[in-house]
Design a protein around this motif. Sequence first.
Motif, PDB file in Angstrom:
ATOM      1  N   GLN A 144      -3.157   7.281  -0.885  1.00 11.63           N
ATOM      2  CA  GLN A 144      -2.595   7.859  -2.336  1.00 11.63           C
ATOM      3  C   GLN A 144      -1.817   6.728  -3.083  1.00 11.63           C
ATOM      4  O   GLN A 144      -1.919   6.763  -4.263  1.00 11.63           O
ATOM      5  N   SER A 148      -2.522   5.672  -6.675  1.00  7.40           N
ATOM      6  CA  SER A 148      -1.372   5.476  -7.647  1.00  7.40           C
ATOM      7  C   SER A 148      -1.194   4.157  -8.295  1.00  7.40           C
ATOM      8  O   SER A 148      -1.030   4.004  -9.391  1.00  7.40           O
ATOM      9  N   ALA A 173       4.757   4.557  -6.980  1.00  6.12           N
ATOM     10  CA  ALA A 173       3.751   5.124  -6.421  1.00  6.12           C
ATOM     11  C   ALA A 173       3.963   6.642  -5.933  1.00  6.12           C
ATOM     12  O   ALA A 173       4.942   6.801  -5.352  1.00  6.12           O
ATOM     13  N   ARG A 174       3.189   7.438  -6.403  1.00  3.20           N
ATOM     14  CA  ARG A 174       3.376   8.657  -5.877  1.00  3.20           C
ATOM     15  C   ARG A 174       2.504   9.180  -5.163  1.00  3.20           C
ATOM     16  O   ARG A 174       1.275   9.147  -5.014  1.00  3.20           O
ATOM     17  N   TYR A 183       8.123  10.110  -5.003  1.00  6.68           N
ATOM     18  CA  TYR A 183       7.841   8.826  -5.748  1.00  6.68           C
ATOM     19  C   TYR A 183       8.482   7.549  -4.981  1.00  6.68           C
ATOM     20  O   TYR A 183       9.717   7.663  -4.765  1.00  6.68           O
TER      21      TYR A 183
END
Length: 292
Positions: A144, A148, A173-174, A183
């Motif tokens: 992820q 992101s 980056a989420r 976050y």
Amino acid sequence: MRYFFESIRTRAYWRYALFSGEAIGKFFAVVGILYLCVDLADAFNIYKKDQYSYYGLIILVVLALMYVLSTRRPLSRVSYKIPQKDFAVEVLIGDLFKIPGEVIISTSSTFDTDMSSGLIAVTSLQGQLATNYFNGQTTEIDRQIEVSLSREQFTINDKRPGKKKEYPIGTVARVSAHSKNFYLVAMSHMDENGNASSDLKMIDEALEKLWVNLASKAEIGDIVMPLMGTGRGRVAYPRKKMIERIAQSFTDACNQRAFSNKLIIVVRPEDASKFSLNLFQVRDYLGQSLHA
């Protein structure tokens, strides 16, 4: 319990407990009710005011004070609404992951996640995120993060352990899990020995970019974040002042574009005790600094 006793030893607590407008109003209301009870007792010959008036007055005052104090115990959370604005800042002592909202977690500029080598401590917020929401596995977190950050600029740093891609301070980056968003914001640099470090300039820059990132996602819910930089970021700065610094940064950002109605700054219970953080003082401090 330690936090309780440390709180009641401060002037801020007693100013709140006995000398605030609410406390004084409550004191006189209780005195009035008790005096009415004394009048009724006198009317039914249960108690004679003219015979024991001096002692009776002392008893009334003591009982009223005891009642007021019982309702003004040390707080575990305080909230301050920004004057003439539709947003507020709340500070609470508790567990970051148990509070509803969009959760902010600080990380290094390389977004490392590896706990098996000890690069990321299991007890850190990143470690707790992996343990509580990803079953201790960081593969999905890394995936992820890569998605992101796919459009973000980076440089290659081969001299440090872990990941080699290094992003600018403030990059966000989420990652998501169990219908909750986290976050990760780059707020520190990791050296060749795997030690993260930050400073006030980096924190200010990271916060500024964080608010811009969140504002770009339109209006979101409550924002929940820890005391950035005071843990593994190794920034030697008083907790109370760091709370004010984060709150002021959030307030300035919301003055330009409202994107959240509340910022919740979470302090670990052990930190509140260790550093004698008093929420009464924090509330007074926020009132003075943010109002100004």
